[in-house]
Enzyme design. Structure first.
Site: not given
Length: 389
Positions: A301, A349, A361
């Site tokens: 990420c 994240h 993402h």
């Protein structure tokens, strides 16, 4: 006369049933109840599908958290290794110069001996704390020329600096060892969590996997609904800003402190950079999530968001822990395309906002870079929104 009546069967009657028959029925009932009781724990031991889904999601979250720790340890290890290499090279060069200076001073001592000073003790010279100590002890300092005394002072300085650098190198090596240990631990944790998640999923039947997909679809539908709601809210805010700007233009006033326009970027430079970042992000859709990866073939990420903004000429730190501090925090309702959206209390994240409640993402192991609602894991999962440039 003997009685001809039949003898009564042994045992007594209870409700028309002989005792032995009652005992048999009772034993059968006990056995059946016992079997049911034994079977119940086996059924209870198997978790529900919802529990499996939660466990798998938790394992993926833990793996992603460990991935960010791995990224941090890797970055620290890389920097520390470069520092150690630089220090060791410096120490080697200084040591060589120090040895050359020591040899030169040794020749001075020998020259003084030949002119009548006391015999030079090589061992004492080499082991002396400083050259001054040796020369002072042997009464040679006052017999040296100016050039020789400068050489002694230079030697002392080099010796002090070399010892300092050696200490720094030793400390850096110790830190490097610790970083390498942290890196190994984080890597092991990631691999273990992923293995546990795969093991849980492998035990599901085809029917259970289908049901799990249905649960995931329902979650996505709810996330999409929230994203649409946010998009309407942001559209209303934009309309209000435009109307306020139009009114100011008509009245010939332009207050930069007007609250209705305070959320707009100061200039168009951010939008220009964001456009470049988003164009790069869209080109990465479909590439696999791989923990620790920074592209170009795969990403985790924070590796994706770092690469996305690098394409726009903006340098971001490597990890989510640092990226969350690399910009200005704004409310979710004021998020603009290009902003970074961070998730979870431990900030493990991140995705890049593209507008209308959506982001791009790298979701998790086994998935691919994709567009998804910022509410994919519920509104409570959103930690913050940061404008990086």
């Amino acid at each position: 006369m003997a009685s001809h009546r039949k003898s009564r069967p042994s045992g007594t009657r209870v409700a028309g049933i002989r005792t032995p028959a009652l005992a048999t029925a009772a034993l059968t009932s006990v056995a059946l109840l016992s079997q049911s009781a034994n079977a119940a724990p086996e059924a209870d031991d198997k978790p529900s599908l919802e529990e499996v889904e939660k466990k798998v999601d938790d394992l993926y979250r833990q793996a992603e958290s460990a991935t960010e720790k791995y990224n941090s340890a890797k970055e620290k290890t890389t920097k520390q290794r470069k520092r150690v290499d630089t220090l060791l090279d410096d120490v080697a060069q200084r040591t060589q110069k120090l040895n050359e200076a020591r040899e030169e001073l040794g020749s001075f001592a020998a020259a003084q001996y030949r002119t009548g000073a006391s015999a030079p003790d090589t061992a004492t010279f080499l082991l002396a704390d400083t050259p001054q100590d040796y020369f002072d002890q042997t009464q040679l300092m006052d017999r040296m020329t100016g050039r020789q005394k400068v050489a002694v002072d230079d030697f002392v300085t080099q010796q002090s600096e070399t010892m300092k650098k050696r200490k720094e190198a030793t400390e850096s090596l110790e830190t490097l060892t610790e970083s390498q240990s942290d890196l190994k631990t984080a890597k092991s944790t990631v691999q273990r969590k992923l293995a546990d998640a795969r093991d849980l999923l492998s035990k599901l039947t085809a029917e259970e996997k289908a049901r799990l997909a249905a649960i995931e679809k329902k979650k996505q539908e709810e996330a999409a609904r929230k994203a649409e709601e946010l998009a309407r809210q942001q559209a209303a805010q934009q309309k209000a800003r435009e109307e306020a700007a139009a009114q100011q233009q008509e009245s010939g006033t332009s207050s930069s402190s007007d609250s209705s326009s305070s959320s707009a970027p100061a200039d168009s430079s951010y939008a220009t950079k964001a456009d470049k970042a988003l164009a790069f992000a869209r080109a990465q859709i479909g590439k696999p999530y791989v923990w620790g990866a920074v592209g170009p073939g795969s990403y985790d990420c924070s590796g994706l968001t770092q690469a996305v903004w690098k394409a726009a000429g903006v340098t971001l730190p490597r990890t989510t822990y640092d990226q969350v501090n690399a910009g200005t925090t704004v409310p979710v309702s004021q998020a603009l395309p290009g902003d970074l959206v961070f998730f979870y209390d431990d900030v493990t994240h991140v995705g890049i906002y593209i507008g209308n409640g959506m982001m791009i993402h790298a979701p998790k192991p086994g998935a691919y870079v994709r567009e998804e609602s910022i509410y994919y894991d519920g509104a409570s999962a959103i930690h913050s929104v940061v404008r990086p440039a």
